[in-house]
Design an enzyme around this catalytic site. Sequence first.
Site, PDB file in Angstrom:
ATOM      1  N   HIS A  61       0.852  -1.199   0.000  1.00  0.00           N
ATOM      2  CA  HIS A  61       0.000   0.000   0.000  1.00  0.00           C
ATOM      3  C   HIS A  61       0.879   1.237   0.000  1.00  0.00           C
ATOM      4  O   HIS A  61       1.905   1.286   0.685  1.00  0.00           O
ATOM      5  CB  HIS A  61      -0.974  -0.006   1.182  1.00  0.00           C
ATOM      6  CG  HIS A  61      -0.359   0.131   2.535  1.00  0.00           C
ATOM      7  ND1 HIS A  61      -0.136   1.359   3.141  1.00  0.00           N
ATOM      8  CD2 HIS A  61       0.072  -0.794   3.436  1.00  0.00           C
ATOM      9  CE1 HIS A  61       0.393   1.174   4.341  1.00  0.00           C
ATOM     10  NE2 HIS A  61       0.544  -0.117   4.544  1.00  0.00           N
ATOM     11  N   ASP A 119       6.251   1.712   6.136  1.00  0.00           N
ATOM     12  CA  ASP A 119       4.837   1.342   6.099  1.00  0.00           C
ATOM     13  C   ASP A 119       4.090   2.253   5.136  1.00  0.00           C
ATOM     14  O   ASP A 119       3.484   3.233   5.559  1.00  0.00           O
ATOM     15  CB  ASP A 119       4.242   1.441   7.507  1.00  0.00           C
ATOM     16  CG  ASP A 119       2.842   0.866   7.587  1.00  0.00           C
ATOM     17  OD1 ASP A 119       2.533  -0.032   6.793  1.00  0.00           O
ATOM     18  OD2 ASP A 119       2.057   1.331   8.420  1.00  0.00           O
ATOM     19  N   GLU A 154      -4.906   1.369   2.667  1.00  0.00           N
ATOM     20  CA  GLU A 154      -4.772   0.322   3.682  1.00  0.00           C
ATOM     21  C   GLU A 154      -4.854   0.900   5.082  1.00  0.00           C
ATOM     22  O   GLU A 154      -5.443   0.298   5.980  1.00  0.00           O
ATOM     23  CB  GLU A 154      -3.441  -0.404   3.505  1.00  0.00           C
ATOM     24  CG  GLU A 154      -3.287  -1.661   4.376  1.00  0.00           C
ATOM     25  CD  GLU A 154      -2.726  -1.380   5.760  1.00  0.00           C
ATOM     26  OE1 GLU A 154      -2.803  -2.270   6.634  1.00  0.00           O
ATOM     27  OE2 GLU A 154      -2.223  -0.258   6.010  1.00  0.00           O
ATOM     28  N   GLU A 155      -4.280   2.080   5.277  1.00  0.00           N
ATOM     29  CA  GLU A 155      -4.285   2.689   6.604  1.00  0.00           C
ATOM     30  C   GLU A 155      -5.694   3.076   7.029  1.00  0.00           C
ATOM     31  O   GLU A 155      -5.927   3.354   8.205  1.00  0.00           O
ATOM     32  CB  GLU A 155      -3.372   3.918   6.638  1.00  0.00           C
ATOM     33  CG  GLU A 155      -1.903   3.621   6.375  1.00  0.00           C
ATOM     34  CD  GLU A 155      -1.263   2.749   7.445  1.00  0.00           C
ATOM     35  OE1 GLU A 155      -1.948   2.411   8.433  1.00  0.00           O
ATOM     36  OE2 GLU A 155      -0.083   2.394   7.287  1.00  0.00           O
ATOM     37  N   GLU A 166       3.966  -5.981   4.399  1.00  0.00           N
ATOM     38  CA  GLU A 166       3.568  -5.018   5.421  1.00  0.00           C
ATOM     39  C   GLU A 166       4.749  -4.613   6.289  1.00  0.00           C
ATOM     40  O   GLU A 166       5.885  -4.998   6.039  1.00  0.00           O
ATOM     41  CB  GLU A 166       2.454  -5.611   6.287  1.00  0.00           C
ATOM     42  CG  GLU A 166       1.078  -5.052   5.971  1.00  0.00           C
ATOM     43  CD  GLU A 166       0.949  -3.567   6.236  1.00  0.00           C
ATOM     44  OE1 GLU A 166       1.838  -2.966   6.859  1.00  0.00           O
ATOM     45  OE2 GLU A 166      -0.061  -2.988   5.815  1.00  0.00           O
ATOM     46  N   HIS A 209       4.924   4.468  12.181  1.00  0.00           N
ATOM     47  CA  HIS A 209       3.816   5.432  12.182  1.00  0.00           C
ATOM     48  C   HIS A 209       4.196   6.767  12.830  1.00  0.00           C
ATOM     49  O   HIS A 209       3.358   7.407  13.472  1.00  0.00           O
ATOM     50  CB  HIS A 209       2.579   4.859  12.873  1.00  0.00           C
ATOM     51  CG  HIS A 209       1.752   3.975  11.976  1.00  0.00           C
ATOM     52  ND1 HIS A 209       0.486   3.555  12.312  1.00  0.00           N
ATOM     53  CD2 HIS A 209       2.009   3.439  10.762  1.00  0.00           C
ATOM     54  CE1 HIS A 209      -0.001   2.787  11.346  1.00  0.00           C
ATOM     55  NE2 HIS A 209       0.911   2.702  10.392  1.00  0.00           N
TER      56      HIS A 209
END
Length: 798
Positions: free
Chosen positions: A93, A105, A139-140, A166, A242
């Site tokens: 993603h 990510d 995706e998030e 991922e 993140h």
Amino acid sequence: RGYLDNITAIGPRTVGSPENEVLAVNYLLEQIRGIERESTDAHKISIDIQRPTGSFSIDFLGGFTSYYANITNVVVKLEPRSGAEHAVLSNCHFDSVPNTPGASDDAVSCAVMLEILNTLSKSSESLQHAVIFLFNGAEENILQASHGFITQHEWAKSIRAFINLEAAGVGGKELVFQTGPENPWLVQAYVVAAKHPFASVVAQEIFQSGIIPADTDFRIYRDFGHVPGIDLAFIENGYIYHTEYDTSDRILTDSIQRAGDNILAVLKYLATSEKLAKSFEYRHGNVVFFDILGLFVLAYPARVGTIMNYITAAIAFFYLSKKVLQPKPRAVDNLKKLFTAFSLTLTSWVCTLVAVLMVAVFVSIIGRALSWYTHFYVSVSLYGTAAAAKLILVHMLAKKFFYKNMNEQYLGDIFFDASLMIWSIALAVMTQMGLCSAFVCTLWVAFPLLTKLMIHKEFSQKGATMKFIVMYMLGMFVPYLYMLYLSWTVFEMFTPVMGRSGSEIPPDMVLAGFIVIFTVILSSYFINFIYLVKSTKTTLVTLTTVFVVTLILVCSGIFFPYSSDAANPKPKRVFLQHTSRRFHDIDGNVVKSDSGIWINGFDYNGISHITPHVPEINDTIRTPCEEQAPFCGLPWILPVHFMFRLRRHFYHALEDVNSNTRMTCYSVGKQMVILPLLLTMWTHISVPAGPSHMSLYVRPHAGSALSRWSLGDGMPVASLGGDYFVFYSRGLHAAPWRFWVELTAPEKHSDGIVSLAIAAHYFFGEDQKSPQLYALLERFPNWTFSSGWSCTYDLFVF
């Protein structure tokens, strides 16, 4: 690396933003079309831009419903020139969470996929099956784009297996932590093809237990597409996952190369495999898999593992029963002594766990939680030494007072057998439960039993001789080495998670529990040495001294939990939402409105460490719960309220109620039908204008029930606490969000049938941060990662 640098240079790629929907998409298309131009004649490349709209319900995060509109997928199919009926999917993603560049990510996975596409397309060797590359644009937003693809795209019907790429950390090895379901051939494909294997069924069962508050697109392909697959994730350095520190320069080239080698090899293997075309015919049970120090993977069907486990347990029980029952005149006495040692060993474990958890509770109460977050050795010095000292103390006291004047060799022998008995029972129970992780118990039964049988003569000799110790250690080498390796993997994954797991669970108790478990496991076959050696006082005093000194240092606050070190940051996560709220009564009148900055620390410490830097954020501004409103009248972006104690929420009120300039528009219509005894009401809601992310909260009043709605499969799914939660997101040029809900209630309903609230979240653009929010964020210390945005909250009663 060039692909990775260019994707992250775009900046944060939040769904609905131009960066995600235009710039990232255009960059991917440009690179893919360049690859297409240079591909060989052996392949055909097809490109499609999908912008699906749909909804589904999911039991993740306590259960909620997700609605998406016009989000973006970039889909590429590489197939033989003559076409292919079957395909393997590779998924990454390119979107990111707000305020982060999202290098690991998941931009690095998309970079790897671009390079794999480039490599395969230039090969003169034709593939047997197609490879579909899904560059997933949402995706998030809790797995929305993968749902749109697997349920709506025409190519999805040809997919027989998938690989999902991922991240739960930044770089390092990529761990295979989920496979299947029930397709052993997929694991075998990874075992045969992967050049640098790193996989663990233990990680799979931990992840699928729900202990870690996370999920991946693997769930969507498994549950909605009914396709088997492999889930891989980078797990190193999850402290900056993140956050703004998730930048491309922190991902080593070796990590990218390693991931590319593995995934390319596995994709090529699957795309030329005869089994792919008939993947559903090979669905026959789960598989046990684990790597040995990253060198190779052992994998075998779970049913084979079950047989091996039961045979191993049976041999151990046979050995124990034969030993206890011989000679017959002493059988009862031997049995009594074995069960006494067994009970004493379990008692020592329970006492150790209770004692260490009491230390963890004390540390948490005095406000020193997470002292080990930046300095992991502190947790070992504090909880590890306490656990080891407590174990030794219990057995030392038992040796001195309960087993006084008893033969030392006999005691060492009987406590070895007690540990073997415990592991044999654990092996049988875990196997009966169907846990593939039972293979760990097999190691802890088979190798110690073999060691005992090989050196049984040495066991009867007086004292723990050097020859005995050397032979004993060699026999135990395999289970101990593997357990240390597994321990490293578990702590690598779990320690950073404690900094983002909310304020409900004391992280010191969780980590202390893990340390006790591993201490107990690693000490289980060394307890007998307490009885074999003359004295353990020196060891006990040393461990106690280290524990006491560490505890004093922790209590003094010398170990600050967070770090702003540029090379290795370990920030505290804080989320701030500049919120404007309006509460309407049943007649549509605004009865209350306010504006303020809602502040959440994402770990157990709340904002205690921030108050000295920003004095107005203190315990006097704790958030009150609006009891009449769903989710306490707070604009949750996701239903994670159960992870945060309300007394650790803070609401910094602002004088200007309208300081958030953007307000979302709503249109509401009602239709009522009177039925015998019950009133059925349809409420039509339309949101013609609003940001790309919104949350809908529904609370039926007492006696009312939400029976149907136009979302998901039509059956409402309640979140924890009983309220209903809908997560909404959209890409560009989406139609207004329109939906209806149906409720039934008694005919008398003077206070209304239902409360319905909508929160609008501004994650990007000029409306993301107000001047007040900017000013507050600038005052936060540099060891925080402060993610902020503006939002509105409107409550209606019908």
